[in-house]
Motif scaffolding. Structure first.
Motif, short mmCIF file in Angstrom:
data_model
loop_
_atom_site.label_atom_id
_atom_site.label_comp_id
_atom_site.label_asym_id
_atom_site.label_seq_id
_atom_site.Cartn_x
_atom_site.Cartn_y
_atom_site.Cartn_z
N HIS A 44 0.83 -1.20 0.00
CA HIS A 44 0.00 0.00 0.00
C HIS A 44 0.87 1.25 0.00
N ALA A 45 1.95 1.19 0.76
CA ALA A 45 2.77 2.40 0.97
C ALA A 45 3.35 2.93 -0.34
N ASP A 48 0.16 4.33 -5.94
CA ASP A 48 -0.48 5.60 -6.26
C ASP A 48 -1.94 5.61 -5.82
N VAL A 49 -2.55 4.43 -5.73
CA VAL A 49 -3.93 4.31 -5.27
C VAL A 49 -4.14 2.87 -4.80
N VAL A 50 -5.04 2.69 -3.84
CA VAL A 50 -5.41 1.37 -3.33
C VAL A 50 -6.88 1.11 -3.65
N ILE A 51 -7.17 -0.09 -4.15
CA ILE A 51 -8.55 -0.51 -4.38
C ILE A 51 -8.88 -1.62 -3.40
N VAL A 52 -9.99 -1.49 -2.68
CA VAL A 52 -10.44 -2.53 -1.76
C VAL A 52 -11.79 -3.05 -2.26
N THR A 71 -6.73 -0.12 7.16
CA THR A 71 -5.31 -0.36 6.93
C THR A 71 -4.82 0.40 5.70
N ALA A 72 -5.61 0.36 4.62
CA ALA A 72 -5.23 1.06 3.39
C ALA A 72 -5.18 2.57 3.61
N MET A 73 -6.13 3.10 4.39
CA MET A 73 -6.13 4.54 4.66
C MET A 73 -4.91 4.93 5.49
N ASN A 74 -4.57 4.09 6.46
CA ASN A 74 -3.42 4.41 7.32
C ASN A 74 -2.10 4.33 6.55
N GLU A 75 -1.98 3.36 5.66
CA GLU A 75 -0.71 3.13 4.98
C GLU A 75 -0.58 3.91 3.67
N ASN A 76 -1.72 4.39 3.15
CA ASN A 76 -1.65 5.08 1.86
C ASN A 76 -2.48 6.37 1.85
N GLY A 77 -3.78 6.24 2.11
CA GLY A 77 -4.64 7.42 2.16
C GLY A 77 -5.46 7.66 0.91
#
Length: 443
Positions: A44-45, A48-52, A71-77
């Motif tokens: 995630h870190a 450029d973007v995370v999809i859940v 987790t995705a918000m904390n590690e990436n945003g």
């Protein structure tokens, strides 16, 4: 050369939760992203973007989805949420107001649009960036083949129709073209999935479509027949025991498709099945199973059951245990009932089963099922079974028999003197049996 050409490929981190049907949705999104030049990353870190891709069927599944989003918000945003939980976005938006977007299940185009805004593609799409069969999240030798979306059933404990809508079947020719691509790419086992596989084509009134110079109906028996021509293992999941399922038994007996049916019986008591709004005739179901086994003695039945449904009595539960013995269900899973927000089961006015009672019944169910399974497994000792290899160790390979679907059923541990590769199908002499797993020697 333009600045766009010089930019590195944008990276996408992807989390896929839930059932195999959701996994297929994830594969479709990932295939499109790879075709457009996006790079997939496990971190995630660095993305450029995370999809859940979320699951919203049970409260426990919703919590797992919310944890993954957190987790995705904390590690990436920079997070895009899709899937079943996205059909009712309020809970996500309240907990995570800064997610980039929330879309529902099967909303492939919406997901791609949001990705394009968050991380524009580095260059124009070139479809030869992905293999013809698309990107798969399963091992190379097996793949899920989704034949429809949605469901026409209205089971009182389920909100899938609210999340995914009514049944929408894919024309048979379209399904078969995808199946051929998978087989041509080296897939040895096709796992047919939907919400209700035996209802396939009802919405299309079994319309015909053309494949291999023949007209085929968009119908369960035609699909099974066509898939049986591909020369690979074909495994049927999520089949309701409608009378027309009888028609596929000769195909199984002849080895055209695997002698395996995944049928979600859920219970055996007529009163509980009525409250669940499921087919409620245990006697007819038992007779149908007997008739199936008369045609195809090697048939394996996998199923799932629920203990602790509102109103379930001790007599109802004893009836379920007796059904396990009588039906000889080879592969059975069990869940304790969880109330699902929006499900009609919440409004039936039936007395809830105390959590400790439901848990004890679950334990008793699994103990009885282990006895049934062990008895059936021991009958395989001394026999030779065809086994598809999933994983190779130094001297012992891990695989599955025709009676075992990946992830949910047992394993066959194969002692071998020669190297085996994932996807190899070998003859194995069974030497020892456990309740779920078998041990044997490659011959």
């Amino acid at each position: 050369m333009t600045d766009t050409d010089l930019r590195p490929a944008p990276k996408v981190s992807f989390v896929s939760l839930g059932c195999p049907k959701a996994l297929v949705d994830s594969e479709r999104i990932i295939t499109r992203l790879r075709a457009e030049g996006y790079e997939l990353t496990r971190s995630h870190a660095g993305a450029d973007v995370v999809i859940v891709n979320t699951c919203g069927f049970l409260d426990s599944a919703k919590q797992e989805s919310l944890d993954a989003i957190g987790t995705a918000m904390n590690e990436n945003g920079k997070v895009i949420v899709t899937g079943c939980m996205g059909a009712e976005p309020e809970q996500i938006a309240e907990r995570f107001p800064n997610v980039l977007a929330i879309t529902g299940p099967q909303a492939y185009e919406s997901v791609l649009e949001k990705v394009h805004v968050a991380a524009p593609p580095a260059h124009d799409p070139f479809l030869d960036l992905v293999p013809p069969q698309g990107i798969k999240l399963t091992p190379r030798h097996y793949a899920y083949l989704k034949i429809s979306e949605g469901c026409n059933n209205r089971c009182s404990f389920c909100i899938i129709p609210k999340l995914r809508g009514d049944l929408v079947s894919r024309p048979l020719a379209e399904v078969m073209r995808e199946a051929e691509k998978l087989v041509n790419a080296g897939v040895k086992e096709l796992l047919v999935i939907s919400q209700d596989t035996s209802a396939y084509g009802i919405d299309l009134k079994y319309q015909e479509s053309r494949w291999r110079d023949r007209d085929w109906r968009t119908k369960f028996i035609d699909l099974a027949t066509a898939l049986g021509e591909l020369g690979v293992w074909v495994r049927m999941h999520y089949v309701y025991p409608y009378p027309h399922v009888d028609e596929v038994m000769p195909l199984m007996a002849e080895g055209k498709i695997l002698p395996y049916l995944d049928i979600p019986f859920q219970h055996a008591s007529a009163s509980v099945l009525k409250a669940m709004r499921r087919p409620a005739s245990q006697d007819k179901t038992l007779q149908r199973i007997r008739d199936w086994r008369a045609v195809c003695p090697d048939l394996t039945i996998r199923s799932t059951f629920i203990t602790g449904f509102p109103g379930e009595t001790e007599a109802d539960f004893e009836e379920l245990l007796a059904f396990l013995d009588e039906a000889r269900i080879e592969r059975a899973g069990c869940f304790t009932y969880e109330p699902v927000k929006g499900a009609t089961a919440n409004d039936l006015g039936l007395p809830p089963v105390p959590a400790e009672v439901a848990a004890i019944r679950h334990k008793r169910f699994m103990e009885r099922q282990q006895q049934v399974s062990l008895r059936l497994q021991r009958a395989k000792v001394g026999k030779r079974l065809q086994v598809i290899i999933d994983e190779m160790g130094t001297t012992v390979a891990k695989g599955r028999s025709k009676a075992d679907a990946p992830e949910i059923d047992g394993k066959v541990y194969v002692s071998t003197r020669r190297p085996l590769r994932p996807g190899d199908i070998v003859s194995v002499k069974i030497e020892r049996a456990e309740a779920y797993d078998l041990h044997g020697v490659a011959g």
